[in-house]
Design a protein around this motif. Structure first.
Motif, PDB file in Angstrom:
ATOM      1  N   GLU A 135      10.016   6.453   5.576  1.00 44.25           N
ATOM      2  CA  GLU A 135       9.962   7.113   7.056  1.00 44.25           C
ATOM      3  C   GLU A 135       9.093   8.661   6.317  1.00 44.25           C
ATOM      4  O   GLU A 135       8.297   9.928   6.257  1.00 44.25           O
ATOM      5  N   ARG A 136      10.577   8.816   5.824  1.00 47.02           N
ATOM      6  CA  ARG A 136      10.559  10.503   4.728  1.00 47.02           C
ATOM      7  C   ARG A 136       9.390  11.029   3.591  1.00 47.02           C
ATOM      8  O   ARG A 136       9.092  11.950   4.357  1.00 47.02           O
ATOM      9  N   ALA A 137       9.564  10.093   2.950  1.00 51.60           N
ATOM     10  CA  ALA A 137       8.425  10.325   2.037  1.00 51.60           C
ATOM     11  C   ALA A 137       6.789  10.642   2.509  1.00 51.60           C
ATOM     12  O   ALA A 137       6.816  11.267   1.454  1.00 51.60           O
ATOM     13  N   ILE A 138       6.847   9.692   3.040  1.00 47.18           N
ATOM     14  CA  ILE A 138       4.926  10.284   4.037  1.00 47.18           C
ATOM     15  C   ILE A 138       5.194  11.047   5.126  1.00 47.18           C
ATOM     16  O   ILE A 138       3.668  10.941   5.415  1.00 47.18           O
ATOM     17  N   LYS A 139       6.358  11.507   5.734  1.00 47.51           N
ATOM     18  CA  LYS A 139       6.001  12.051   7.070  1.00 47.51           C
ATOM     19  C   LYS A 139       5.241  13.311   6.689  1.00 47.51           C
ATOM     20  O   LYS A 139       4.441  13.597   8.050  1.00 47.51           O
ATOM     21  N   HIS A 140       4.948  14.178   5.630  1.00 47.25           N
ATOM     22  CA  HIS A 140       3.941  15.107   5.437  1.00 47.25           C
ATOM     23  C   HIS A 140       2.844  15.006   4.902  1.00 47.25           C
ATOM     24  O   HIS A 140       1.894  15.486   4.658  1.00 47.25           O
ATOM     25  N   SER A 141       2.747  13.705   4.796  1.00 44.88           N
ATOM     26  CA  SER A 141       1.795  13.252   3.859  1.00 44.88           C
ATOM     27  C   SER A 141      -0.038  13.363   4.774  1.00 44.88           C
ATOM     28  O   SER A 141      -0.166  13.517   5.904  1.00 44.88           O
ATOM     29  N   LYS A 142      -1.092  13.541   3.865  1.00 41.74           N
ATOM     30  CA  LYS A 142      -1.970  13.839   4.773  1.00 41.74           C
ATOM     31  C   LYS A 142      -3.646  13.177   3.642  1.00 41.74           C
ATOM     32  O   LYS A 142      -4.418  13.195   3.825  1.00 41.74           O
ATOM     33  N   ARG A 143      -2.681  12.471   1.912  1.00 44.39           N
ATOM     34  CA  ARG A 143      -3.762  12.169   1.156  1.00 44.39           C
ATOM     35  C   ARG A 143      -3.496  10.592   1.654  1.00 44.39           C
ATOM     36  O   ARG A 143      -2.687   9.468   1.881  1.00 44.39           O
ATOM     37  N   LYS A 144      -4.581  10.189   1.781  1.00 46.91           N
ATOM     38  CA  LYS A 144      -5.051   8.271   2.160  1.00 46.91           C
ATOM     39  C   LYS A 144      -5.819   7.609   1.338  1.00 46.91           C
ATOM     40  O   LYS A 144      -7.259   7.579   1.476  1.00 46.91           O
ATOM     41  N   MET A 145      -5.607   6.589   0.629  1.00 44.54           N
ATOM     42  CA  MET A 145      -6.178   6.147  -0.130  1.00 44.54           C
ATOM     43  C   MET A 145      -6.774   4.291   0.353  1.00 44.54           C
ATOM     44  O   MET A 145      -5.610   3.747   0.360  1.00 44.54           O
ATOM     45  N   GLU A 146      -8.229   4.204   0.938  1.00 41.78           N
ATOM     46  CA  GLU A 146      -8.314   2.801   0.870  1.00 41.78           C
ATOM     47  C   GLU A 146      -8.628   1.895   0.501  1.00 41.78           C
ATOM     48  O   GLU A 146      -9.421   1.983  -0.992  1.00 41.78           O
ATOM     49  N   LEU A 147      -8.287   0.937  -0.290  1.00 38.76           N
ATOM     50  CA  LEU A 147      -8.474  -0.187  -1.627  1.00 38.76           C
ATOM     51  C   LEU A 147      -8.576  -1.796  -0.620  1.00 38.76           C
ATOM     52  O   LEU A 147      -8.982  -1.601   0.942  1.00 38.76           O
ATOM     53  N   SER A 148      -8.497  -2.604  -1.142  1.00 40.56           N
ATOM     54  CA  SER A 148      -8.907  -4.151  -0.472  1.00 40.56           C
ATOM     55  C   SER A 148      -7.420  -4.563   0.267  1.00 40.56           C
ATOM     56  O   SER A 148      -6.966  -4.702  -0.705  1.00 40.56           O
ATOM     57  N   HIS A 149      -7.712  -4.593   1.529  1.00 37.49           N
ATOM     58  CA  HIS A 149      -6.893  -4.598   2.223  1.00 37.49           C
ATOM     59  C   HIS A 149      -5.496  -3.684   2.516  1.00 37.49           C
ATOM     60  O   HIS A 149      -4.887  -4.294   3.065  1.00 37.49           O
ATOM     61  N   VAL A 150      -5.437  -2.992   1.576  1.00 37.26           N
ATOM     62  CA  VAL A 150      -4.111  -2.114   1.770  1.00 37.26           C
ATOM     63  C   VAL A 150      -5.039  -0.550   1.828  1.00 37.26           C
ATOM     64  O   VAL A 150      -5.862  -0.738   1.655  1.00 37.26           O
ATOM     65  N   SER A 151      -3.767  -0.432   2.113  1.00 37.49           N
ATOM     66  CA  SER A 151      -3.675   1.908   2.271  1.00 37.49           C
ATOM     67  C   SER A 151      -2.441   2.051   1.182  1.00 37.49           C
ATOM     68  O   SER A 151      -1.771   1.753   1.252  1.00 37.49           O
ATOM     69  N   MET A 152      -2.887   3.200   0.624  1.00 35.51           N
ATOM     70  CA  MET A 152      -2.373   4.217  -0.648  1.00 35.51           C
ATOM     71  C   MET A 152      -2.210   5.435   0.200  1.00 35.51           C
ATOM     72  O   MET A 152      -3.145   5.896   0.659  1.00 35.51           O
ATOM     73  N   VAL A 153      -1.180   5.564   0.536  1.00 34.33           N
ATOM     74  CA  VAL A 153      -0.602   6.999   0.633  1.00 34.33           C
ATOM     75  C   VAL A 153      -0.312   7.448   0.174  1.00 34.33           C
ATOM     76  O   VAL A 153       1.503   6.971  -0.699  1.00 34.33           O
ATOM     77  N   THR A 154      -0.161   8.975  -0.395  1.00 35.29           N
ATOM     78  CA  THR A 154       0.930  10.028  -0.905  1.00 35.29           C
ATOM     79  C   THR A 154       1.470  10.207  -0.392  1.00 35.29           C
ATOM     80  O   THR A 154       2.323  10.102   1.168  1.00 35.29           O
ATOM     81  N   GLY A 155       3.022  10.649  -1.011  1.00 37.43           N
ATOM     82  CA  GLY A 155       4.278  11.090  -0.461  1.00 37.43           C
ATOM     83  C   GLY A 155       4.977  11.598  -1.449  1.00 37.43           C
ATOM     84  O   GLY A 155       5.022  11.725  -2.749  1.00 37.43           O
ATOM     85  N   SER A 156       5.776  12.189  -1.205  1.00 33.70           N
ATOM     86  CA  SER A 156       7.488  12.363  -2.216  1.00 33.70           C
ATOM     87  C   SER A 156       8.682  11.386  -1.804  1.00 33.70           C
ATOM     88  O   SER A 156       9.512  11.392  -0.676  1.00 33.70           O
ATOM     89  N   LEU A 157       9.397  11.097  -3.109  1.00 34.83           N
ATOM     90  CA  LEU A 157      10.754  10.303  -3.486  1.00 34.83           C
ATOM     91  C   LEU A 157      11.326  11.540  -3.739  1.00 34.83           C
ATOM     92  O   LEU A 157      10.848  11.150  -5.622  1.00 34.83           O
ATOM     93  N   ASP A 158      13.304  11.651  -4.670  1.00 35.91           N
ATOM     94  CA  ASP A 158      13.614  12.028  -5.165  1.00 35.91           C
ATOM     95  C   ASP A 158      13.652  13.503  -5.181  1.00 35.91           C
ATOM     96  O   ASP A 158      13.459  13.858  -6.944  1.00 35.91           O
ATOM     97  N   ASN A 159      11.986  14.213  -4.502  1.00 35.14           N
ATOM     98  CA  ASN A 159      11.605  14.780  -5.085  1.00 35.14           C
ATOM     99  C   ASN A 159      10.465  15.107  -6.455  1.00 35.14           C
ATOM    100  O   ASN A 159       9.832  15.679  -7.291  1.00 35.14           O
ATOM    101  N   ARG A 160       9.853  13.633  -6.366  1.00 38.90           N
ATOM    102  CA  ARG A 160       8.757  13.749  -7.020  1.00 38.90           C
ATOM    103  C   ARG A 160       7.741  12.844  -6.387  1.00 38.90           C
ATOM    104  O   ARG A 160       7.880  12.016  -5.392  1.00 38.90           O
TER     105      ARG A 160
END
Length: 373
Positions: free
Chosen positions: A60-85
Motif C-alpha cells: 500500500e505504501r509502495a503504490i500510494k503516490h503512483s500515477k502510472r498504470k499499465m493494462e495487460l491481459s487480465h492484470v494491472s501493472m502499477v509503478t511503485g517504490s520499495l526500499d527507495n527503488r
C-alpha cells in the motif's frame, strides 16, 4: 485511481483494523500453501530465485503516490517504490487464472533475461500481488497494433522483430525442456510480451494459465479450455488435449503478427469496422470456408495466407528499410509460420526446432547487414 484509494484507505476503528489483519493472515496461509504446493509440483520445492515477502502495508505504501498504470491481459501493472527503488506491482483482475503457479514459475525463470524478474510477492490479499523489477517498457501488442508515431513504428525493424521472435522462442523452449516435466504456457501472445524501451529486450510476463505434462507423458487432458481465441490451437480447442505443440501454434500466430503488423484476421480482411480485437475474430469466416469433415482442415492463418507471397503481406514499415533484399528471409519465415499453424499438432515442429530455424534466419539477416556496411 479508485482501486488504489480502496487499498490505502484508513480504518477508523481498532476492531476494523483487527478484522482486516485477520483477513490478511487467512489469505497469507491460504496463498502461501498454494504457492508452496506449486513449487513442490514444479521443481521439488527448490527455488532458483529467492522470493522476498512483502506485507500488505508495504504494498500500500509502495503504490500510494503512483500515477502510472499499465493494462495487460487480465492484470494491472502499477509503478511503485520499495526500499527507495522503483518496482512494478501487479494486481490480477481474473479469478480464473492460477496466480500461485505464476509466482512459482516466474521465480524459477527470473534468472533469464527474457523473463520479467520477480522481486517478491504479497500473499495478504485475496489475489496475491507480484512485485517485479522496474522496466521502462511497452507491450508488444501496443508496439505492433496501437496508434504510434511513425518513428516508433519504424523502430520495429525486421531485425528487431527477428530478435523478439528469437527471445520469446528461447523462453518457451526453456519452459518445455528445463523443468521436471514440460510446462505448456497455453496463452502466448503479444499482450504478454513486454519490450524494454532502453535495451529493446523482450520480457515475458504471466504464466498463470500454464499446465504441466504428467511425468513420462506427452499430453494432458484438461476439461477447462484456456487461452485466447485467435491464438488457440484448434486441435486443443476441439479435443481438450494439451501438448507442447499447443504452444507452437500460439507462437506461430505471434510470428505471423510480427510479420504482418496486423492484430487479427478481421483487420487484415477489412479495415471498415474500427476497434477490432483478437477475441472478436469472426468464426463465421472460418466456418464458411472450412469443411469440418476434413480430418486436417486449414486453420484461419492458413486460410489467410493461401498462396500469398511473404513480401505481399509483410508490414510495409520495415519493407521501406529493406525491401527486396530480405525476400528470401521473409519467405523462409512465412514457411515456418505455416508449419507452426497447421491444424494437426503432429505436423508441427517442436519449439526447439522452431527456435533453431529462427536463429538461422536471424543469422542470414545479420550477414546481409554486415555485407551492406
Amino acid at each position: 485511481m479508485h482501486f488504489f484509494r480502496v487499498l490505502t484507505r484508513k480504518k477508523p476503528f481498532s476492531f476494523a483494523a483487527a478484522e482486516r489483519r485477520k483477513k490478511e493472515e487467512d489469505c497469507y496461509l491460504k496463498n502461501g500453501g498454494a504457492v508452496l504446493e506449486e513449487l513442490l509440483a514444479l521443481c521439488d520445492g527448490n527455488c532458483r530465485i529467492p522470493i522476498r515477502y512483502f506485507t500488505a502495508t508495504e504494498i500500500e505504501r509502495a503504490i500510494k503516490h503512483s500515477k502510472r498504470k499499465m493494462e495487460l491481459s487480465h492484470v494491472s501493472m502499477v509503478t511503485g517504490s520499495l526500499d527507495n527503488r522503483p518496482v512494478l506491482v501487479r494486481f490480477s483482475r481474473c479469478q480464473f487464472t492460477n496466480i500461485h503457479r505464476d509466482i512459482a514459475i516466474t521465480a524459477q525463470m527470473s534468472h533469464l533475461k527474457n523473463v520479467l524478474r520477480l522481486v517478491g510477492c504479497c500473499l495478504e490479499f485475496e489475489q496475491p500481488v507480484m512485485v517485479y523489477e522496474y522496466v521502462e517498457a511497452i507491450t508488444l501488442s501496443d508496439l505492433l497494433f496501437r496508434e504510434c508515431d511513425h518513428k516508433t513504428k519504424r523502430s520495429l525493424s525486421w531485425g528487431k522483430r527477428l530478435r523478439i521472435a528469437n527471445e520469446v522462442a528461447s523462453t518457451v523452449v526453456f519452459l518445455h525442456t528445463e523443468f521436471t516435466t514440460p510446462i505448456i504456457h497455453r496463452d502466448i501472445k503479444p499482450h504478454k510480451v513486454m519490450i524494454d524501451q532502453n535495451s529493446g529486450v523482450a520480457k515475458i510476463i504471466d504464466f498463470s494459465l500454464s499446465i504441466s505434462l504428467p511425468p513420462g507423458e506427452l499430453e494432458v487432458q484438461d476439461a477447462v479450455l484456456c487461452g485466447t481465441f485467435w491464438y488457440l490451437d484448434p486441435e486443443y480447442a476441439s479435443l481438450g488435449i494439451v501438448t507442447q505443440k499447443t504452444d507452437v501454434y500460439s507462437f506461430g500466430v505471434l510470428l505471423f503478427q510480427l510479420l504482418t503488423g496486423k492484430e487479427s484476421l478481421d483487420s487484415m480482411q477489412s479495415n471498415i469496422e474500427e476497434g477490432n480485437v483478437m477475441d472478436r475474430v469472426h468464426s463465421r469466416i472460418y466456418e464458411e470456408t472450412t469443411n469440418f469433415k476434413d480430418p486436417n482442415p486449414p486453420t484461419m492463418v492458413e486460410l489467410y495466407i493461401k498462396e500469398c507471397n511473404a513480401i505481399d503481406i509483410a508490414d510495409p514499415t520495415f519493407l521501406e528499410q529493406h525491401g527486396i533484399e530480405i525476400r528470401q528471409q521473409l519467405e523462409d519465415y512465412l514457411d515456418l509460420v505455416k508449419k507452426c499453424t497447421t491444424y494437426k499438432g503432429e505436423n508441427r515442429p517442436y519449439m526447439i526446432h522452431v527456435a533453431k530455424e529462427l536463429c538461422r534466419i536471424e543469422n542470414c539477416y545479420r550477414a546481409l547487414t554486415i555485407d551492406q556496411n
